[in-house]
Scaffold this motif. Structure first.
Motif, PDB file in Angstrom:
ATOM      1  N   THR A 133       0.817  -1.220   0.000  1.00 43.63           N
ATOM      2  CA  THR A 133       0.000   0.000   0.000  1.00 43.63           C
ATOM      3  C   THR A 133       0.850   1.269   0.000  1.00 43.63           C
ATOM      4  O   THR A 133       0.443   2.277  -0.545  1.00 43.63           O
ATOM      5  CB  THR A 133      -0.959   0.034   1.211  1.00 43.63           C
ATOM      6  N   SER A 134       2.051   1.203   0.593  1.00 42.01           N
ATOM      7  CA  SER A 134       2.898   2.405   0.718  1.00 42.01           C
ATOM      8  C   SER A 134       3.813   2.629  -0.474  1.00 42.01           C
ATOM      9  O   SER A 134       4.304   3.727  -0.685  1.00 42.01           O
ATOM     10  CB  SER A 134       3.756   2.309   1.983  1.00 42.01           C
ATOM     11  N   GLY A 135       4.087   1.579  -1.229  1.00 41.92           N
ATOM     12  CA  GLY A 135       5.043   1.676  -2.326  1.00 41.92           C
ATOM     13  C   GLY A 135       6.480   1.486  -1.881  1.00 41.92           C
ATOM     14  O   GLY A 135       7.393   1.517  -2.700  1.00 41.92           O
ATOM     15  N   GLU A 136       6.710   1.261  -0.595  1.00 46.86           N
ATOM     16  CA  GLU A 136       8.057   1.111  -0.039  1.00 46.86           C
ATOM     17  C   GLU A 136       8.505  -0.353  -0.129  1.00 46.86           C
ATOM     18  O   GLU A 136       8.860  -0.970   0.858  1.00 46.86           O
ATOM     19  CB  GLU A 136       8.081   1.582   1.423  1.00 46.86           C
ATOM     20  N   GLN A 137       8.508  -0.894  -1.319  1.00 45.43           N
ATOM     21  CA  GLN A 137       8.835  -2.301  -1.528  1.00 45.43           C
ATOM     22  C   GLN A 137      10.291  -2.612  -1.235  1.00 45.43           C
ATOM     23  O   GLN A 137      11.164  -1.754  -1.359  1.00 45.43           O
ATOM     24  CB  GLN A 137       8.555  -2.706  -2.977  1.00 45.43           C
ATOM     25  N   GLN A 138      10.518  -3.867  -0.899  1.00 43.81           N
ATOM     26  CA  GLN A 138      11.870  -4.375  -0.682  1.00 43.81           C
ATOM     27  C   GLN A 138      12.095  -5.551  -1.623  1.00 43.81           C
ATOM     28  O   GLN A 138      11.462  -6.594  -1.479  1.00 43.81           O
ATOM     29  CB  GLN A 138      12.046  -4.816   0.776  1.00 43.81           C
ATOM     30  N   ILE A 139      13.002  -5.359  -2.567  1.00 43.67           N
ATOM     31  CA  ILE A 139      13.333  -6.401  -3.532  1.00 43.67           C
ATOM     32  C   ILE A 139      14.546  -7.167  -3.009  1.00 43.67           C
ATOM     33  O   ILE A 139      15.591  -6.568  -2.727  1.00 43.67           O
ATOM     34  CB  ILE A 139      13.632  -5.799  -4.922  1.00 43.67           C
ATOM     35  N   ILE A 140      14.389  -8.457  -2.867  1.00 41.06           N
ATOM     36  CA  ILE A 140      15.432  -9.285  -2.253  1.00 41.06           C
ATOM     37  C   ILE A 140      16.588  -9.512  -3.217  1.00 41.06           C
ATOM     38  O   ILE A 140      16.398  -9.967  -4.341  1.00 41.06           O
ATOM     39  CB  ILE A 140      14.843 -10.644  -1.805  1.00 41.06           C
ATOM     40  N   ARG A 141      17.786  -9.187  -2.739  1.00 38.66           N
ATOM     41  CA  ARG A 141      19.007  -9.470  -3.499  1.00 38.66           C
ATOM     42  C   ARG A 141      19.707 -10.711  -2.971  1.00 38.66           C
ATOM     43  O   ARG A 141      20.296 -11.467  -3.733  1.00 38.66           O
ATOM     44  CB  ARG A 141      19.941  -8.278  -3.454  1.00 38.66           C
ATOM     45  N   GLU A 142      19.679 -10.862  -1.634  1.00 35.13           N
ATOM     46  CA  GLU A 142      20.312 -12.017  -0.993  1.00 35.13           C
ATOM     47  C   GLU A 142      19.467 -12.411   0.206  1.00 35.13           C
ATOM     48  O   GLU A 142      18.828 -11.560   0.821  1.00 35.13           O
ATOM     49  CB  GLU A 142      21.717 -11.665  -0.513  1.00 35.13           C
ATOM     50  N   ALA A 143      19.483 -13.702   0.543  1.00 32.21           N
ATOM     51  CA  ALA A 143      18.741 -14.193   1.701  1.00 32.21           C
ATOM     52  C   ALA A 143      19.590 -15.227   2.432  1.00 32.21           C
ATOM     53  O   ALA A 143      20.209 -16.083   1.799  1.00 32.21           O
ATOM     54  CB  ALA A 143      17.416 -14.798   1.265  1.00 32.21           C
ATOM     55  N   TYR A 144      19.613 -15.111   3.756  1.00 31.70           N
ATOM     56  CA  TYR A 144      20.425 -15.988   4.597  1.00 31.70           C
ATOM     57  C   TYR A 144      19.636 -16.427   5.823  1.00 31.70           C
ATOM     58  O   TYR A 144      18.664 -15.782   6.205  1.00 31.70           O
ATOM     59  CB  TYR A 144      21.675 -15.240   5.102  1.00 31.70           C
ATOM     60  N   TYR A 145      20.095 -17.487   6.451  1.00 35.09           N
ATOM     61  CA  TYR A 145      19.640 -17.816   7.792  1.00 35.09           C
ATOM     62  C   TYR A 145      20.880 -18.084   8.640  1.00 35.09           C
ATOM     63  O   TYR A 145      21.923 -18.495   8.132  1.00 35.09           O
ATOM     64  CB  TYR A 145      18.646 -18.975   7.810  1.00 35.09           C
ATOM     65  N   ASP A 146      20.768 -17.813   9.943  1.00 30.31           N
ATOM     66  CA  ASP A 146      21.946 -17.889  10.800  1.00 30.31           C
ATOM     67  C   ASP A 146      22.300 -19.334  11.150  1.00 30.31           C
ATOM     68  O   ASP A 146      21.592 -20.276  10.786  1.00 30.31           O
ATOM     69  CB  ASP A 146      21.772 -17.026  12.050  1.00 30.31           C
ATOM     70  N   CYS A 147      23.403 -19.483  11.873  1.00 26.96           N
ATOM     71  CA  CYS A 147      23.951 -20.802  12.188  1.00 26.96           C
ATOM     72  C   CYS A 147      22.990 -21.669  12.995  1.00 26.96           C
ATOM     73  O   CYS A 147      23.034 -22.892  12.896  1.00 26.96           O
ATOM     74  CB  CYS A 147      25.274 -20.654  12.927  1.00 26.96           C
ATOM     75  N   ASP A 148      22.124 -21.048  13.788  1.00 29.57           N
ATOM     76  CA  ASP A 148      21.144 -21.795  14.575  1.00 29.57           C
ATOM     77  C   ASP A 148      19.837 -22.015  13.817  1.00 29.57           C
ATOM     78  O   ASP A 148      18.967 -22.754  14.279  1.00 29.57           O
ATOM     79  CB  ASP A 148      20.821 -21.063  15.885  1.00 29.57           C
ATOM     80  N   GLY A 149      19.671 -21.323  12.698  1.00 29.54           N
ATOM     81  CA  GLY A 149      18.449 -21.449  11.908  1.00 29.54           C
ATOM     82  C   GLY A 149      17.253 -20.751  12.527  1.00 29.54           C
ATOM     83  O   GLY A 149      16.118 -21.008  12.146  1.00 29.54           O
ATOM     84  N   ASP A 150      17.522 -19.823  13.476  1.00 29.21           N
ATOM     85  CA  ASP A 150      16.403 -19.174  14.154  1.00 29.21           C
ATOM     86  C   ASP A 150      16.291 -17.677  13.885  1.00 29.21           C
ATOM     87  O   ASP A 150      15.504 -16.984  14.528  1.00 29.21           O
ATOM     88  CB  ASP A 150      16.441 -19.442  15.661  1.00 29.21           C
ATOM     89  N   THR A 151      17.063 -17.175  12.933  1.00 28.56           N
ATOM     90  CA  THR A 151      16.965 -15.778  12.511  1.00 28.56           C
ATOM     91  C   THR A 151      17.298 -15.704  11.026  1.00 28.56           C
ATOM     92  O   THR A 151      18.231 -16.352  10.559  1.00 28.56           O
ATOM     93  CB  THR A 151      17.937 -14.875  13.297  1.00 28.56           C
ATOM     94  N   LEU A 152      16.516 -14.901  10.306  1.00 27.29           N
ATOM     95  CA  LEU A 152      16.720 -14.727   8.869  1.00 27.29           C
ATOM     96  C   LEU A 152      17.306 -13.352   8.596  1.00 27.29           C
ATOM     97  O   LEU A 152      17.093 -12.405   9.369  1.00 27.29           O
ATOM     98  CB  LEU A 152      15.383 -14.855   8.137  1.00 27.29           C
ATOM     99  N   LEU A 153      18.026 -13.226   7.495  1.00 25.76           N
ATOM    100  CA  LEU A 153      18.573 -11.947   7.053  1.00 25.76           C
ATOM    101  C   LEU A 153      18.291 -11.783   5.567  1.00 25.76           C
ATOM    102  O   LEU A 153      18.623 -12.663   4.770  1.00 25.76           O
ATOM    103  CB  LEU A 153      20.083 -11.875   7.298  1.00 25.76           C
ATOM    104  N   PHE A 154      17.668 -10.661   5.232  1.00 24.95           N
ATOM    105  CA  PHE A 154      17.398 -10.332   3.838  1.00 24.95           C
ATOM    106  C   PHE A 154      18.137  -9.052   3.475  1.00 24.95           C
ATOM    107  O   PHE A 154      17.981  -8.037   4.152  1.00 24.95           O
ATOM    108  CB  PHE A 154      15.895 -10.151   3.599  1.00 24.95           C
TER     109      PHE A 154
END
Length: 109
Positions: free
Chosen positions: A64-85
């Motif tokens: 609705t805002s137009g403030e889109q986020q286009i993913i360039r890279e995606a990761y998950y941490d060593c424990d698999g309990d946090t994501l990073l985009f």
């Protein structure tokens, strides 16, 4: 992209925190929650899709805002309990307050 469901550890609500970082500035823009469904949608669509805990529904950042986020890279941490985009942030910023980042307040202020 398909995700091995055993790689990600969701909390008791079925959610995992997702950190969003700007590709160009390296600024941490925001943190939001993802379910298994919204994680898969994000990877399939190439843009961030989250779970709104307050509205109890899927929301696509910038729909609705137009403030889109286009993913360039995606990761998950060593424990698999946090994501990073790592994203290309479109519009003026990620925060609903109008700021570029949700992390604009300092304990030193």
């Amino acid at each position: 992209m398909t995700i091995d469901p055993d790689s990600i550890k969701y909390n008791s609500d079925g959610l995992v925190p997702a950190i969003v970082q700007a590709a160009d500035t390296k600024a941490v823009l925001m943190m939001a929650w993802m379910s298994a469904e919204t994680l898969q949608l994000s990877l399939n669509e190439g843009r961030t899709v989250f779970w709104s805990r307050s509205r109890q529904e899927i929301w696509r950042k910038g729909e609705t805002s137009g403030e889109q986020q286009i993913i360039r890279e995606a990761y998950y941490d060593c424990d698999g309990d946090t994501l990073l985009f790592v994203v290309d942030q479109h519009g003026d910023g990620a925060c609903h307050t109008g700021n570029y980042s949700c992390f604009f307040r300092s304990f030193n202020d």
